[in-house]
Design an enzyme around this catalytic site. Structure first.
Site, PDB file in Angstrom:
ATOM      1  N   GLU A  20       0.854  -1.226   0.097  1.00  7.63           N
ATOM      2  CA  GLU A  20       0.155  -0.052   0.118  1.00  7.63           C
ATOM      3  C   GLU A  20       0.651   1.232  -0.005  1.00  7.63           C
ATOM      4  O   GLU A  20       0.757   2.342  -0.540  1.00  7.63           O
ATOM      5  CB  GLU A  20      -1.095   0.107   1.078  1.00  7.63           C
ATOM      6  CG  GLU A  20      -2.007  -1.154   1.155  1.00  7.63           C
ATOM      7  CD  GLU A  20      -2.594  -1.193  -0.169  1.00  7.63           C
ATOM      8  OE1 GLU A  20      -2.965  -0.276  -0.821  1.00  7.63           O
ATOM      9  OE2 GLU A  20      -2.972  -2.417  -0.299  1.00  7.63           O
ATOM     10  N   HIS A  37      -5.166  -6.653 -11.392  1.00  5.52           N
ATOM     11  CA  HIS A  37      -4.248  -7.630 -10.171  1.00  5.52           C
ATOM     12  C   HIS A  37      -4.243  -8.810 -10.914  1.00  5.52           C
ATOM     13  O   HIS A  37      -3.342  -9.482 -10.384  1.00  5.52           O
ATOM     14  CB  HIS A  37      -5.529  -7.705  -9.232  1.00  5.52           C
ATOM     15  CG  HIS A  37      -5.923  -6.798  -8.340  1.00  5.52           C
ATOM     16  ND1 HIS A  37      -6.861  -5.787  -8.632  1.00  5.52           N
ATOM     17  CD2 HIS A  37      -5.287  -6.112  -7.215  1.00  5.52           C
ATOM     18  CE1 HIS A  37      -6.986  -4.892  -7.917  1.00  5.52           C
ATOM     19  NE2 HIS A  37      -6.053  -4.932  -6.900  1.00  5.52           N
TER      20      HIS A  37
END
Length: 757
Positions: free
Chosen positions: A365, A452
Site C-alpha cells: 500500500e 491484479h
C-alpha cells in the site's frame, strides 16, 4: 481498456480484486533449504554515479525551486507550443549530479492528461527527454459543445454500470486535454465518489468524456486494491513518542508517521493510538492495538527500505511520512492507499479476525503512494498492471530486507493474512497463474483484464530477473518459474533487480501511460545506466523480458565488442585507448590486435591500447576479444598518425538515447577563426536499428548540418566519419552532436564523437 493517466490527487489503492478471493491451489514442492538464491548472484555496480543521491528535504526543496523558476525556459528549449506550460512534479538526482525533472503540462490553461515528460540533464546540458506522448499538444479550440452537467451524468452512469452506488461528484467535470492515446482531444474529466460494487470500498472513479460529442473516452477506478504488529511479525521494536505521561504511535524518526484507530468508521482519521505504556497489542486480533502495531511496523520497515537502500527520504522525498488507519469498516477484507489523505487504510478481514496488516501488505500500500508521485502509471490497462506489480515487487524487497524470522522474505503476496481461508497467498511471483487468474506472460489483450491479474507478467519478470528460471528453494519456499519461450533465464540478483526497477520508476522512465513494451525499454535503460549497456546484467534483464513474451533475447552466447571510431593521432604523441567488450559467458576476456601503428601495443588482459606512435601513416586495425568459451568478437577501424598537429576536440562521455527522445553531446572548441570547409566529424553511436535515428551537427550559433536522416534500416550502430563545409561558422564555441530517436523499441547511446579542424 486503453492506457490512461492516473491522477494522483484523488487516488486510492487497495490490494485485492474481488475475484482474487476465490480459492486457489496450494503451492506444490517440499521446503528443504533456507538458502536465498539471489544472495549468490551479485551484480557489480559498474556505474555508482547513476545511483540515487540521498537528498535532504532542503536539498530537494532547492532543486524544486530551481526547476520551478525555469519552467518557461525549459518549455522553450523543448520546443513546446506557445499555449503550453510546464508544471514541476518532481526532481530527483543521481550521485554524479544528473537530474531527472518530471513535469506535467497545461495547454491554454487546461491540464493535459498524458502529457507528462521528464528531462534528464547533467551540468546544465539535456541528455535526453522521456515523454508520455510524442503527439503535438494542440486542439482546434477549447470551446466545449457538451455541458459539464452532461459529462457528470455520463460519469455517474459509469459507476452505476460497474455495480457501484451512492454516486457523487468528488470532482465535478473539469475541462482537460486528453493526450494519453492518439491525437489530443478536448475532454472533461469527472471523479465520481460513492462506493464500489462491494458496497464498502470507497469510489474514486475517473471518467473522461469527449467535450464535443459527449461520448465516454475511458474510465479508471483509482482504487489500487492492495494488502505490521506482531500478530504476523512477532515481538518487534516500534517507533513511538511520549506525550506527558502517555505514549502515542507517532514515529518521530520516520517523518512523524502516525497510526490511527478508525473504530469501524470509514472516514476521517479516527483516534491516534495512545496508551500509558510503550507496549502495543498482545499479538491477538481481539486487542485493538495489535493491528495498529502491525501497520506501524510495516510502515517503518518500508520507510527504512526506501531510505537505506535507495536513498529516498520519504515517499515524496521530502522527509514527510504518510499515516496509517486500521479497523476500517466491519469485516472489511481489503486495504488501500488514498492520495487524497496521503494514507494507508486497513480492514480487519473476515470475521474481524484477520487484519490486512502484514509486512508485504503494508509495504504494498505504501508503495502505491510512491508510484503516485513518481511514475504515476494509470490504474487501468497495461499501466495499471505495472502499477499494481510495482507494489508487489517493492513489498517483496521490503520483506526480504526486513529479515523478520516470523515473516521471512518470499515471492508470495499476502501469504500471512490467509484471505482465502485455505492457507494460500493472494499472488505468486514465480508463476502468477497459480492464483487461478493472473497471467504468466504478456499477450495483446492483457490490458483488458483486471489490473491484479494483468500485473502477473511484471511480477514474473521481476522474479526471473532476481532468481532466474527453473526449480529452487528460497527461505524454505519451493519455486519453479517457467519462461514463455522455454529458454532459461540467469538471475542478476534481487538487489540489482530492485535497483533497476526503482530507477525506472523514480527517474521518469516510467510514465503515466507506460505499457509492457515501454516498461522493458525503461528497465533496460536503467540497467544500462547502472551496469552498462550490453553488460551481462543488461542482457539478462532482456532475457527475463523475453521470458514473459516481451521483446527479443540478445545473442545467446558470445562476445560483444563496442565499436571504435577511426583514430587520428600525431607522431611522438602518447596514446591511451580502452577497448570495451562483454560476453554472455563467465570468466576473463583476452585481447589482441593486428595492424596497430608502430610504437603501440594492446594489453592482452585489460584491452588497453597504449604507447607512443613513431611513424606517420594510416593503418587498418582489427581488435579481437576472446572469452573463456573461446567465443570471439571483433571490431575494425583505421588509425591515422600525422606529422603535423591538428586541432582535435573530443567528447568521450556516454549520452543515453531513449525511445522517441532527443539527446545532445557538447564539445567546447577553443580555436580562433572560422571552421574549415573540410571539418571532419567522427561519430561513434551504439544503437540497434539505426534507421530510427536522425543525426545532426549543431554549430555554436545554432546552425544545423544534417549528417544522417533515418538511413541504414535495421543495421546496428553508427561508426562513421563525415566531412562538413562549415567555413561560414566561427570555430570557437560549443558544438553539439544532436541525435533524435524517432521510433519505438530500440535504444542506445552516443559513445563518443570528435571534431578535427
Amino acid at each position: 481498456m486503453s492506457p490512461t493517466p492516473h491522477r494522483r490527487s484523488t487516488a486510492i489503492g487497495a490490494l485485492i480484486a474481488a475475484a482474487a478471493m476465490l480459492a486457489v491451489g496450494i503451492q506444490a514442492g517440499t521446503a528443504t533449504a533456507d538458502a536465498t538464491a539471489s544472495s549468490a548472484t551479485k551484480a557489480v555496480q559498474a556505474n555508482p554515479g547513476a545511483a540515487p543521491k540521498a537528498l535532504s528535504a532542503s536539498e530537494r526543496a532547492t532543486l524544486l525551486a530551481g526547476a520551478n523558476a525555469t519552467t518557461a525556459q525549459a518549455a522553450k528549449a523543448l520546443g513546446l507550443g506557445g499555449k503550453e506550460k510546464l508544471i514541476v512534479r518532481d526532481v530527483v538526482q543521481d550521485a554524479d549530479g544528473t537530474t531527472h525533472t518530471t513535469y506535467e503540462r497545461t495547454y491554454d490553461g487546461l491540464p493535459v492528461l498524458g502529457g507528462d515528460l521528464t528531462v534528464h540533464a547533467k551540468g546544465g546540458v539535456t541528455k535526453s527527454v522521456t515523454k508520455a506522448t510524442n503527439h503535438e499538444i494542440k486542439v482546434a479550440d477549447t470551446s466545449a459543445a457538451v455541458t459539464p452537467s452532461a459529462a457528470e451524468r455520463t460519469a455517474f452512469s459509469a459507476l452505476s454500470a460497474s455495480g457501484g452506488k451512492d454516486a457523487k461528484a468528488e470532482q465535478g467535470a473539469r475541462k482537460v486535454i486528453w493526450a494519453a492515446e492518439g491525437a489530443p482531444v478536448l475532454a472533461y474529466e469527472t471523479v465520481v465518489g460513492g462506493v464500489q460494487s462491494d458496497g464498502v470500498t470507497p469510489s474514486k472513479l475517473h471518467v473522461v468524456t469527449d467535450a464535443r460529442t459527449g461520448a465516454k473516452i475511458t474510465e479508471w477506478q483509482a482504487i489500487e486494491k492492495g494488502i505490521g504488529n506482531t500478530e504476523y511479525s512477532g515481538q518487534v521494536t516500534l517507533g513511538s513518542s511520549q506525550s506527558g505521561s502517555n505514549y502515542t504511535l507517532t514515529d518521530a524518526s520516520r517523518g512523524n508517521h502516525k497510526t490511527y484507530d478508525l473504530n469501524g468508521g470509514s472516514s476521517g482519521t479516527g483516534t491516534l493510538f495512545t496508551g500509558p505504556d510503550d507496549t502495543w497489542g498482545n499479538g491477538s486480533p481481539s486487542n485493538r492495538e495489535t493491528a495498529g502495531a502491525d501497520a506501524a511496523y510495516g510502515a517503518q520497515l518500508t520507510w527504512d527500505y526506501y531510505k537505506n537502500v535507495h536513498g529516498r527520504n520519504g515517499l515524496r522525498n521530502d522527509g514527510v511520512a504518510p499515516y496509517s488507519r486500521v479497523h476500517y469498516g466491519n469485516a472489511y477484507v481489503n486495504a488501500f492507499w488514498d492520495d487524497g489523505c496521503f494514507c494507508m487504510t486497513y480492514g480487519d478481514g473476515t470475521g474481524n479476525n484477520h487484519p490486512l496488516t502484514s509486512i508485504d501488505v503494508a509495504a504494498h500500500e505504501m508503495t502505491h503512494g510512491l508510484t503516485s508521485v513518481t511514475g504515476n502509471m494509470t490504474y487501468s490497462g497495461e499501466p495499471g498492471g505495472l502499477n499494481e506489480a510495482t507494489s508487489d515487487i517493492m513489498a517483496a524487497n521490503v520483506e526480504f530486507t526486513a529479515n523478520n524470522p516470523n515473516d521471512v522474505g518470499d515471492y508470495l503476496v499476502g501469504e500471512k493474512i490467509d484471505i482465502n481461508g485455505d492457507g494460500t497467498p493472494l499472488r505468486y511471483m514465480d508463476k502468477p497463474s497459480k492464483d487461478g487468474g493472473s497471467k504468466d506472460a504478456w499477450y495483446s489483450g492483457i490490458g483488458n483484464i483486471d489490473v491484479h491479474y494483468s500485473s502477473g507478467p511484471a511480477n514474473h519478470v521481476f522474479y526471473l530477473m532476481s532468481e532466474g528460471s527453473g526449480a529452487k528453494v528460497i527461505n524454505g519456499v519451493s519455486y519453479n518459474s517457467p519462461t514463455s519461450d522455454n529458454l532459461p533465464v540467469t538471475a542478476i540478483g534481487r538487489e540489482a533487480a530492485a535497483k533497476i526497477w526503482f530507477r525506472a520508476l523514480t527517474t521518469g522512465l516510467f510514465k503515466s501511460n507506460t505499457n509492457y513494451a515501454a516498461a522493458r525499454t525503461a528497465t533496460l535503460q536503467a540497467a544500462a545506466d547502472l551496469y552498462g549497456a550490453n553488460s551481462v546484467t543488461y542482457n539478462n534483464v532482456a532475457n527475463a523480458w523475453a521470458g514473459i513474451n516481451v521483446g527479443a533475447r540478445p545473442p545467446a552466447s558470445g562476445v560483444s565488442v563496442t565499436p571504435i571510431a577511426n583514430q587520428t593521432t600525431q607522431v611522438n604523441t602518447a596514446v591511451s585507448l580502452q577497448v570495451q567488450a562483454t560476453s554472455t559467458n563467465p570468466g576473463a576476456l583476452s585481447y589482441a590486435a593486428t595492424g596497430l601503428p608502430a610504437g603501440l601495443s594492446i594489453n592482452a588482459s585489460t584491452g588497453l591500447i597504449s604507447g607512443t606512435a613513431t611513424t606517420a601513416g594510416t593503418s587498418n586495425v582489427t581488435v579481437t576479444v576472446t572469452d573463456s568459451a573461446s567465443k570471439t568478437g571483433t571490431t575494425s577501424f583505421t588509425w591515422t598518425v600525422g606529422t603535423s598537429q591538428q586541432n582535435v576536440f573530443e567528447n568521450t562521455n556516454d549520452y543515453q538515447i531513449a525511445d522517441n527522445a532527443t539527446v545532445e553531446s557538447p564539445i567546447a572548441v577553443t580555436r580562433t577563426g572560422n571552421a574549415p570547409s573540410t571539418l571532419k566529424v567522427d561519430v561513434n553511436i551504439v544503437h540497434t536499428y539505426v534507421g530510427d535515428l536522425k543525426v545532426d551537427l549543431v554549430a555554436p550559433d545554432g546552425s544545423v548540418y544534417n549528417l544522417r536522416n533515418r538511413t541504414g534500416g535495421s543495421a546496428d550502430n553508427i561508426v562513421q566519419s563525415f566531412t562538413v563545409n562549415a567555413s561560414s561558422e566561427v570555430a570557437q564555441g560549443t558544438w553539439k552532436l544532436r541525435v533524435a530517436d524517432l521510433a519505438s523499441l530500440d535504444t542506445g547511446y552516443i559513445n563518443s564523437w570528435k571534431l578535427t579542424f
